[in-house]
Design an enzyme around this catalytic site. Structure first.
Site, PDB file in Angstrom:
ATOM      1  N   GLY B  20       0.679  -1.775   0.160  1.00 52.00           N
ATOM      2  CA  GLY B  20      -0.443  -0.108   0.285  1.00 52.00           C
ATOM      3  C   GLY B  20       0.954   1.045  -0.586  1.00 52.00           C
ATOM      4  O   GLY B  20       0.656   1.972  -1.020  1.00 52.00           O
ATOM      5  N   CYS B 153      15.743   5.716  16.821  1.00 52.92           N
ATOM      6  CA  CYS B 153      15.634   4.669  15.995  1.00 52.92           C
ATOM      7  C   CYS B 153      14.537   3.835  16.208  1.00 52.92           C
ATOM      8  O   CYS B 153      13.952   4.392  17.089  1.00 52.92           O
ATOM      9  CB  CYS B 153      17.099   3.834  16.239  1.00 52.92           C
ATOM     10  SG  CYS B 153      16.725   2.306  17.112  1.00 52.92           S
ATOM     11  N   CYS B 168      -2.862 -23.940  29.151  1.00 51.58           N
ATOM     12  CA  CYS B 168      -3.906 -24.153  29.547  1.00 51.58           C
ATOM     13  C   CYS B 168      -5.661 -23.605  29.655  1.00 51.58           C
ATOM     14  O   CYS B 168      -6.341 -24.395  29.174  1.00 51.58           O
ATOM     15  CB  CYS B 168      -4.186 -24.806  31.130  1.00 51.58           C
ATOM     16  SG  CYS B 168      -3.939 -23.132  32.040  1.00 51.58           S
TER      17      CYS B 168
END
Lengths: 510, 581
Positions: B20, B153, B168
């Site tokens: 895009g 950065c 679980c």
């Protein structure tokens, strides 16, 4: 293309504006007057997401070398062909769902301006948005009367200008960051009963760790009030103590639900029932609801909303939305149902009011679907309304120039437009003094930097830079989509982009 | 005849990503007149790209993005920019060794995920290359130039790490739709169609986040795995679909119910009794945005399982989950919903599940055009004057709705002194990987003066050595996986020197060449972090959005929405790809 395919093709945007926005877009017709690099870019960004139909008006001309280097929708093979034909068909190539028509103007028969002035209301009424690169006063007045929005968008050299003329913005799908409204401080019976049914301190650790945080907050507020004369924490010291209170109830350091209760505790004390944007809208009811010509669906809904508020202790309808929280499914669903039920009850009340209102209006009423009502109720805290005078030369011009340096760029666009209107040509460096003179038609004060900006604009000889055009086209298309879908908070109503300093600024010209 | 090129004509650009932002940016860069642009993108074109990636047409679907984009712009390549496409992963160190990046004067990131951005960021740090970073999410976006070690950065800003769930919760005790979606996609689908063998559960391992020490539960998890493995072997059998349904929606649930301790404070699940579901009631499925009934979910599950089974029969060995692959999406959506039904959890529409399971971030042409426009225009400043002036004049911009601006520009800020990427010294290490690990350790200690081999060495995230773990000392570097393009990080176990990061290059001369580095000492650890956090909580204006994409973060540790500065969220322009690593 089949429906399924469209859903896939438009998937990434449907997640922003949903089917309602997409169908507004797909049924929209827009008109571009004399396409430029900027408005071609803009159009590209509307064709990709699937605008219904676009019409282009331009002088009939053959493509020459200059056109080729300026507009990347024209290719080398197109040399000598009709510019408007090629441009429209190349743009439509981007998305075959989009249809288009073109209006070629033969300069020997009259100007585009003549053509525009000759069109009747019926012609204009087919469009949902008109886009042009200059402010033609007769057109602005006409479209304003017809309530058709017009966008002026232009770039010259490193500068960009965007202005939207739209008599009112009436938006309920504003896409706020969050619709969550927990109303910890003003519970209703079901919520209170549920909370009372839980004895927090007697639960075993497992259950204790699964109590939704908003119940913990509710209990903390009760506890605080009990020990503080029924008052709430107000100072930041007290709010810290309030958090400490919740922390002291932890049975184990790692209880996430208590952490959530603490982390979200600052949201509890925002006790504004009706935010200022909604209050402001309520103050316009007489003007808009009572005037048949101004009474849109939005105002019928607002009128109903006001009556709802008056009957409901000053509260807006509950959105019913709950945030994710650490909890058992069972507890969460119980809570969800309590909030959902309240939201549905509020919606039903609002619907009753609306039905009565519409009965009263009789024939003058407008159709309002349940879907719209539901959406409106959910978003009622975040409504957006604004009105614009749409005067070509705004009354608040002087004020704006006193306050902001970047407004000189805005002024410069007005000056150059005026110069072009009077002389039918783009100014050169020899005309700077005349341009300065024109500035006094708009503002009283003088500013040396105006020279510099005018100089910069004139130096460009009126040419658009591709990259500035691309960026401005992006901004313009974003706003066009907001206007067409009636979603999101719009740019209301003017923006300047300074590509030299990478700065944008916006104002409401009035 | 060649004349010396001037200005942007002389600049060599690397553009990473042709999606895009990439399509828009490629157009902008050649219209600006950059001399040469190399475009890297691994992906091919999908239908769902066409609403914004304007260089692609319907006829281009399945073609590579990079070369298609390059061909599409040739018609308006007025200034004859030299264009070179690569359909490859940017991580491919054979094609793109560190030395390959040296040629570029600037790198434009038009990426969709954090991992790749971070990778390019490190390349920039190793080679001192400036990077123009950009990203959009829906109507929001941002563009930012970075000057290695001189300005903030990409890794200087903390990014929320994705939430993970204990095993679980996913396998035994789900309580939210997201748990069931995760189960359907990452466990069930992968087990049956994607992997050779289901990874086993090691009850003694500390690395696995089982989230439980209930012995019965763990035992049950292991059994489930084994049974599923057996079931997978019968994938070509006629009654495979029925067996799957019977096992996962009925028998497994019945077994879970036997572990009574799980259901003391939870609502127990109800096994699905398939014979009582009347599939003839399923009727028309409608669009993907409707919520399916339980009959419809079962019908879809049966059909998609059969389709997938058929694909295995016709020779597809591994089928990967892909949200644009209808069979896989419908399998995951229906399986998740059936499981939700069993556990009394609300069901979701296919549209919603697609978004969650596929990490979909909304993306539109308009925002991409704006952000790519800024990215291109901001880059002009990087080729005038000296670097000091460049930094002074450069800005980052991000979209903003909250003030009088349309976008908010801000001056570049200094690097974060605690940044895990740019605050540490780094360099290139040139070794012969036939040497032993002991050789490397000795060389490091000699060169940088560590005390008594008191260091730890990691390859990526894998620990190779520390003073308590010296098993590898006699092995060859090659055997330990130390190859070209790998990252080695060396930490000082005495906690004095800063950690250092090496990029590995190879020689065959039996040498270990270490770069000359001054390794600074670690700064004193900051305290009071929690206090600061409290203060932020106080301020309502600074509240970041409850983004509805938060769900997205949970499933895969790939692309969390970045939360930057106030009112701005930037991230991944479109997350419709698999992580390219």
């Amino acid at each position: 293309m089949t429906q399924v395919n469209k859903e896939e093709k438009y998937d990434r945007q449907l997640r922003l504006w949903a089917n309602s926005g997409q169908s507004s877009l797909e049924s929209a017709k827009i008109l571009i007057i004399q396409p430029t690099s900027t408005t071609s870019e803009l159009l590209k960004n509307l064709i990709l997401p699937g605008i219904g139909h676009f019409t282009i008006i331009d002088y009939d001309s053959k493509i020459n070398d200059v056109d080729l280097s300026n507009n990347f929708y024209l290719g080398d093979d197109d040399l000598g062909k009709s510019k408007i034909d090629v441009l429209a068909s190349n743009l439509q190539e981007l998305n075959h769902d989009v249809s288009y028509s073109i209006q070629k103007i033969d300069p020997s028969q009259g100007s585009i301006e003549d053509f525009i002035n000759a069109q009747n209301d019926l012609y204009w009424s087919q469009f949902d948005l008109v886009i042009s690169n200059y402010q033609l006063e007769s057109l602005i007045t006409k479209l304003n009367d017809l309530k058709i929005p017009i966008m002026i968008i232009n770039s010259i050299g490193f500068y960009g200008f965007l202005r939207i003329f739209k008599s009112t913005f009436e938006i309920y799908e504003t896409h706020p960051q969050s619709l969550i409204d927990l109303r910890i401080l003003s519970t209703w019976d079901e919520l209170q009963n549920y909370s009372d049914s839980i004895d927090l301190h007697s639960l075993d650790i497992e259950q204790h760790s699964q109590i939704p945080y908003l119940i913990i907050q509710l209990k903390a507020v009760e506890n605080w009030r009990l020990n503080h004369d029924n008052q709430l924490p107000t100072t930041s010291q007290e709010k810290k103590q309030f958090k400490e209170l919740i922390r002291s109830w932890k049975k184990d350091h790692y209880q996430l639900n208590f952490d959530e209760a603490i982390d979200n505790s600052h949201k509890i004390f925002n006790n504004v029932k009706i935010p200022s944007n909604v209050k402001d809208i309520f103050s316009h009811i007489d003007e808009y609801y009572n005037d048949f010509n101004k009474r849109s669906v939005f105002w019928i809904l607002v009128k109903a909303l006001k009556e709802f508020v008056d009957l409901n202790d000053g509260f807006l309808p509950l959105s019913g939305e709950l945030p994710d929280m650490d909890s058992t499914t069972e507890n969460y669903i119980k809570l969800q149902n309590i909030y959902l039920k309240k939201a549905q009850e509020d919606l039903a009340k609002l619907k009753d009011i609306l039905i009565k209102l519409r009965l009263k209006l009789g024939k003058e009423s407008l159709p309002i679907s349940d879907e719209i009502l539901k959406n409106f109720a959910k978003n009622s805290k975040f409504l957006y309304f604004s009105q614009n005078s749409n005067k070509l030369i705004p009354l608040n011009f002087n004020k704006i120039f006193d306050e902001s340096h970047n407004s000189l760029i805005l002024l410069s666009f007005f000056i150059i437009e005026r110069f072009q209107k009077d002389t039918k040509k783009f100014p050169t460096l020899q005309n700077i003094d005349e341009l300065i003179k024109i500035s006094h038609d708009f503002v009283t004060s003088d500013d040396d930097s105006l020279h510099l900006i005018l100089h910069e604009l004139v130096r460009s000889e009126g040419q658009e830079l591709n990259n500035i055009a691309s960026l401005m086209g992006g901004i313009g298309s974003q706003e066009a989509i907001k206007i067409i879908t009636k979603q999101y908070i719009p740019l209301d109503n003017t923006l300047i982009y300074d590509g030299i300093n990478s700065v944008t600024e916006r104002w409401k010209l009035d | 005849m060649t004349t010396r090129k001037s200005g942007l004509q002389a600049v060599l650009v690397l553009l990473v990503g042709a999606g895009g932002i990439g399509c828009e940016l490629l157009k902008d860069l050649i219209l600006l007149g950059y001399g040469e642009v190399h475009v890297v993108d691994l992906d091919t074109i999908d239908l769902s790209n066409l609403n914004r990636q304007f260089l692609f047409r319907q006829k281009d679907i399945k073609k590579p993005k990079a070369s298609t984009a390059v061909n599409a712009v040739e018609s308006f390549n007025f200034q004859k920019t030299k264009l070179i496409p690569y359909q490859s992963s940017i991580y491919d160190t054979d094609l793109f060794p560190l030395s390959w990046f040296k040629q570029f004067d600037i790198i434009f990131n038009a990426l969709d995920n954090i991992a790749a951005r971070s990778y390019i960021n490190k390349i920039g740090l190793f080679l001192n290359k400036r990077i123009m970073e950009s990203g959009t999410t829906g109507t929001q976006g941002q563009a930012q130039p970075t000057f290695p070690n001189k300005t903030e950065c990409y890794d200087c800003v903390h990014r929320e790490t994705p939430k993970t769930f204990p095993v679980c919760t996913i396998r035994s005790t789900p309580s939210q739709p997201i748990h069931c979606i995760h189960w359907a996609k990452s466990f069930l689908f992968n087990s049956l169609f994607a992997e050779d063998e289901i990874s086993s559960i090691d009850e003694n391992s500390e690395n696995q986040n089982l989230g439980t020490d209930n012995k019965d539960e763990i035992k049950n998890l292991i059994n489930e795995n084994n049974e599923l493995n057996d079931l997978k072997k019968s994938i070509l059998n006629e009654n495979f679909t029925n067996k799957v349904i019977e096992k996962i929606f009925q028998k497994d649930i019945e077994k879970l119910l036997l572990i009574t301790s799980l259901w003391k404070s939870r609502t127990p699940p109800i096994p699905l009794n398939v014979s009582q579901i009347d599939l003839s009631k399923a009727g028309d499925l409608g669009t993907g945005q409707n919520q399916w009934t339980i009959e419809q979910n079962l019908k879809v599950f049966i059909q998609s399982t059969k389709n997938l089974q058929q694909r295995v029969k016709s020779g597809e060995k591994e089928i990967e989950f892909d949200k644009d692959d209808e069979d896989t999406l419908e399998f995951v959506a229906s399986a998740a919903n059936l499981r939700s039904f069993i556990f009394g959890i609300p069901l979701k529409s296919k549209f919603d599940i697609k978004s969650i399971a596929g990490n979909i971030i909304p993306a539109i042409a308009t925002t991409n055009a704006i952000i790519a426009g800024f990215s291109a225009l901001l880059s002009i400043k990087l080729f005038n004057n000296d670097i000091g002036t460049q930094i002074e004049e450069s800005k980052s911009v991000y979209t903003s709705q909250g003030n009088s601006k349309f976008v908010s520009p801000s001056w570049l800020t200094d690097p974060n002194p605690n940044c895990a990427s740019c605050s540490i010294p780094r360099g290139i290490i040139n070794i012969d990987n036939e040497k032993t690990f002991q050789d490397l350790i000795t060389a490091l200690v000699d060169k940088y003066g560590y005390e008594d081999e008191e260091i730890s060495i990691s390859l990526g995230s894998k620990l190779l050595y520390d003073p308590d773990f010296d098993d590898n000392k006699e092995r060859k570097l090659l055997e330990l996986g130390i190859k070209y393009g790998e990252h080695l990080s060396i930490s000082d176990e005495t906690d004095v020197k800063k950690t250092i990061d090496f990029y590995v290059e190879l020689n065959q001369d039996g040498e270990i060449n270490l770069p000359d580095l001054e390794i600074p000492n670690k700064p004193k650890v900051e305290e009071q972090k929690d206090e600061n956090k409290e203060d932020e909580d106080e301020d309502d204006d600074f509240e970041l959005l409850d983004d509805n994409n938060d769900d997205v973060l949970i499933i895969e540790p790939v692309e969390p929405v970045e939360k930057r500065k106030i009112d701005s969220k930037s991230s991944d322009e479109h997350l419709d790809k698999k992580q390219k690593i």
